[in-house]
Design an enzyme around this catalytic site. Structure first.
Site, PDB file in Angstrom:
ATOM      1  CB  THR A   7      -4.528   9.946   1.369  1.00  0.00           C
ATOM      2  OG1 THR A   7      -2.883   9.658   1.875  1.00  0.00           O
ATOM      3  CG2 THR A   7      -5.099   8.566   1.210  1.00  0.00           C
ATOM      4  CG  ASN A   9       0.679   6.679   1.676  1.00  0.00           C
ATOM      5  OD1 ASN A   9       0.497   5.275   1.270  1.00  0.00           O
ATOM      6  ND2 ASN A   9       1.250   6.997   2.693  1.00  0.00           N
ATOM      7  N   GLY A  11      -0.283   3.511  -1.043  1.00  0.00           N
ATOM      8  CA  GLY A  11      -0.725   2.414   0.295  1.00  0.00           C
ATOM      9  C   GLY A  11      -1.516   2.184   0.028  1.00  0.00           C
ATOM     10  CD  GLU A  40       2.180  23.041   8.191  1.00  0.00           C
ATOM     11  OE1 GLU A  40       2.812  23.063   9.114  1.00  0.00           O
ATOM     12  OE2 GLU A  40       1.485  24.219   7.506  1.00  0.00           O
ATOM     13  CG  ASP A  69      -2.961  12.233  11.456  1.00  0.00           C
ATOM     14  OD1 ASP A  69      -1.798  11.578  10.537  1.00  0.00           O
ATOM     15  OD2 ASP A  69      -2.769  12.134  12.338  1.00  0.00           O
ATOM     16  N   GLY A 153       5.619   1.866   5.946  1.00  0.00           N
ATOM     17  CA  GLY A 153       5.485   2.111   7.227  1.00  0.00           C
ATOM     18  C   GLY A 153       6.960   1.637   8.073  1.00  0.00           C
ATOM     19  CE  LYS A 175      -1.221  -3.240   7.447  1.00  0.00           C
ATOM     20  NZ  LYS A 175      -0.407  -2.295   6.297  1.00  0.00           N
ATOM     21  NE  ARG A 181      -5.029   3.902   7.002  1.00  0.00           N
ATOM     22  CZ  ARG A 181      -3.708   3.504   7.180  1.00  0.00           C
ATOM     23  NH1 ARG A 181      -3.145   2.593   7.001  1.00  0.00           N
ATOM     24  NH2 ARG A 181      -2.676   4.778   8.520  1.00  0.00           N
TER      25      ARG A 181
END
Length: 201
Positions: A7, A9, A11, A40, A69, A153, A175, A181
């Site tokens: 990833t 991303n 964060g 994709e 995901d 998000g 968290k 996750r």
């Protein structure tokens, strides 16, 4: 031993790197491997997408790769946004637009019908193509307005009644201990520890 996170991303990379520290792997982002084309995410399930991303990263880098995901499933929206969570409001992916669309769709829905869960599937791909998966989920409620500055998000809208805070208000340690996750990663770490021991032998 390297573990590539499939990833870009920031964060997600920060969150995963922190959680994976105890495993003993050198955690790196796929962004450190020039030329990798982002996969994709066209699978029908979180598992489909996670496996596809992990395999692509392992094949490209020749290293052990981890992909996740995850997304939000809102009961009043029949499980949407689901696998489309990141691009719920269309491309390019935009947290602000996604949150606005979610609030708009839930307008007029009473609080006791705003139940939802975050779900996460983690896939670990070995360079030889072997795949391992782990799953986690966290139940909550969608608020009517954003609360909290942390996370990313849908975190500012996802309220956890047990802690009387949104994901964006919880500190990172708390968290990670209750999140979808975090739960999936706990299971994934057991897999990673087995693989690490196997590699060290």
């Amino acid at each position: 031993m390297k573990l590539v996170l499939a990833t870009n991303n920031k964060g997600k990379v920060k969150e995963l790197a922190e959680l994976l520290k105890p495993c003993g792997y050198q955690v790196v982002s796929i962004g450190e491997f020039p030329g990798f084309t982002e996969v994709e995410e066209d699978g029908n399930t979180f598992a489909d997408n996670a496996i596809k991303k992990a395999l692509a990263a392992a094949e490209f880098t020749g290293e052990l790769a981890l992909a996740d995901d995850s997304g939000l499933e809102v009961d009043a929206l029949k499980g949407a946004p689901g696998v489309y969570s990141a691009r719920f409001a269309g491309e390019p992916k935009d947290d602000t637009a996604n949150n606005a669309k979610l609030l708009s769709l839930l307008e007029g829905v009473p609080q006791d019908h705003r139940t939802a869960r975050f779900r996460c599937v983690i896939a670990i791909a070995e360079p030889n193509g072997r795949i391992h998966t782990a799953e986690g989920s966290c139940e909550g409620v969608i608020l009517r307005e954003l609360k909290g500055e942390g996370g990313f998000g849908y975190d500012p809208l996802f309220y956890v009644p047990e802690y009387k805070q949104t994901f964006a208000e919880l500190d990172m340690e708390k968290k990670n201990s209750i999140s979808h996750r975090g739960k999936a990663l706990k299971k994934a770490m057991e897999i990673l520890n087995r693989l690490y021991i196997h590699q060290e032998v």
